[in-house]
Design a protein around this motif. Structure first.
Motif, short mmCIF file in Angstrom:
data_model
loop_
_atom_site.label_atom_id
_atom_site.label_comp_id
_atom_site.label_asym_id
_atom_site.label_seq_id
_atom_site.Cartn_x
_atom_site.Cartn_y
_atom_site.Cartn_z
N THR A 122 0.86 -1.07 -0.06
CA THR A 122 0.20 -0.09 0.07
C THR A 122 1.00 1.33 -0.28
OG1 THR A 122 -1.71 -1.15 1.41
CG2 THR A 122 -1.80 1.33 1.30
N THR A 123 1.93 1.45 0.68
CA THR A 123 2.73 2.24 0.90
C THR A 123 3.41 2.47 -0.52
OG1 THR A 123 3.31 1.87 3.19
CG2 THR A 123 4.90 3.36 2.00
N LEU A 124 3.84 1.68 -1.21
CA LEU A 124 4.61 1.74 -2.65
C LEU A 124 3.56 2.15 -3.45
CD1 LEU A 124 6.94 -1.47 -2.52
CD2 LEU A 124 7.56 0.98 -2.19
N ARG A 125 2.41 1.71 -3.50
CA ARG A 125 1.36 2.21 -4.36
C ARG A 125 1.19 3.80 -4.13
NH1 ARG A 125 -2.15 -1.84 -3.02
NH2 ARG A 125 -3.69 -0.66 -2.38
N LYS A 126 1.13 4.38 -2.95
CA LYS A 126 0.80 5.69 -2.65
C LYS A 126 2.20 6.58 -3.02
CE LYS A 126 -1.92 5.11 1.38
NZ LYS A 126 -2.16 5.28 2.94
N VAL A 127 3.45 5.79 -3.06
CA VAL A 127 4.47 6.42 -3.53
C VAL A 127 4.57 6.77 -4.94
CG1 VAL A 127 6.94 6.27 -3.76
CG2 VAL A 127 6.09 5.71 -1.53
N CYS A 128 4.05 5.72 -5.70
CA CYS A 128 3.91 5.83 -7.09
C CYS A 128 2.84 6.89 -7.45
CB CYS A 128 3.31 4.36 -7.78
SG CYS A 128 4.70 3.23 -7.74
N GLU A 129 1.83 6.96 -6.77
CA GLU A 129 0.97 7.95 -7.06
C GLU A 129 1.40 9.33 -6.64
OE1 GLU A 129 -2.17 6.91 -4.50
OE2 GLU A 129 -3.06 5.29 -5.68
N PHE A 130 2.24 9.32 -5.77
CA PHE A 130 2.67 10.85 -5.44
C PHE A 130 3.83 11.17 -6.43
CE2 PHE A 130 6.24 12.94 -3.41
CZ PHE A 130 5.40 14.27 -3.00
N ALA A 131 4.73 9.97 -6.81
CA ALA A 131 5.56 10.54 -7.90
C ALA A 131 4.94 10.85 -9.14
CB ALA A 131 6.71 9.22 -8.13
#
Length: 265
Positions: free
Chosen positions: A169-178
């Motif tokens: 979940t954290t990595l998906r949020k990081v991708c969305e943020f990037a």
């Protein structure tokens, strides 16, 4: 100088009185004799780490007070040296406005830094942002397994199954943020970048995480958590125990009521 303004002794600048104290706590140029020892150490580490990052970029982030005051180790230094982790931390902290919730953001920063530290053993990308591409999905999985103590023989996460469970979940949020930062033309990320290719890479990586993370990591981690709960069952009182307690409470209530009546006579 206006009576409402005061100067900062450590560098040129004037601040409203009510903001000066707040600024002194976060100013990188304040003397090391002020503040607690752990804050001084954290500030020194931040100053050293920020030298490898564009200063204008750091100024624009406007971190909440206390966010970067964490245990000074290699993990903290890696986090403070990486533009994407820093940016995501500043963004993530906006959800937790109260300072006592800073620990949530600090934990998230350190989780990503631990992951990135392990991934650097397998890839040559210069920073976390550059590593956001689909061919690195297997290394995101592998490094998550490494930092959470995955035992491939027993199929168990021996250190932190809960971290393995929510890292996807954290990595998906990081991708969305990037992706958002690219669309907003953040200069620290788009400089010399093939925007179309990077945008596609991030989208594909996010889909891989969304579709495959459960099979690769989350399902096993969830099973481990359930098994841990089985090994520590909740002891529920028996009906007879509840009846004994109820009878005792009634008896004591009657005794106290009788004493109260006698004292009133």
């Amino acid at each position: 100088m206006s009576s409402r303004m005061e100067g900062h002794d450590d560098h040129d600048g004037f601040y409203m009185k009510r903001y000066l104290k707040r600024h002194v706590k976060t100013c990188l140029q304040r003397p090391t004799t002020s503040g607690a020892e752990d804050f001084r150490t954290a500030d020194a580490q931040s100053y050293l780490a920020f030298r490898s990052v564009d200063q204008k970029f750091i100024d624009e982030l406007r971190f909440k007070e206390g966010i970067l005051n964490m245990r000074c180790d290699n993990i903290a230094f890696i986090a403070k040296s990486d533009p994407l982790i820093l940016s995501f931390a500043a963004f993530y902290a906006k959800r937790h406005r109260h300072n006592h919730l800073n620990k949530v953001t600090k934990n998230k920063i350190r989780e990503l830094a631990r992951l990135w530290k392990d991934m650097k053993k397998y890839i040559n990308d210069k920073n976390f942002f550059a590593a956001l591409k689909p061919e690195n999905f297997k290394y995101f999985v592998l490094s998550t397994q490494n930092i959470t103590g995955c035992n491939h023989n027993s199929q168990k996460f021996e250190k932190a199954p809960s971290l393995a469970l929510h890292m996807g979940t954290t990595l998906r949020k990081v991708c969305e943020f990037a992706f958002s930062e690219i669309q907003q033309k953040n200069h620290i990320f788009i400089s010399g970048l093939d925007i179309l290719k990077k945008t596609k890479d991030i989208k594909v990586l996010k889909e891989l995480i969304k579709n495959n993370w459960n099979a690769e990591v989350s399902s096993v981690a969830n099973e481990n958590l359930v098994e841990n709960q089985w090994n520590k069952p909740t002891i529920i009182p028996l009906t007879s125990d509840i009846k004994k307690l109820n009878d005792y409470v009634k008896l004591r209530a009657e005794q106290c009521a009788d004493k109260l009546k006698k004292t009133r006579r």
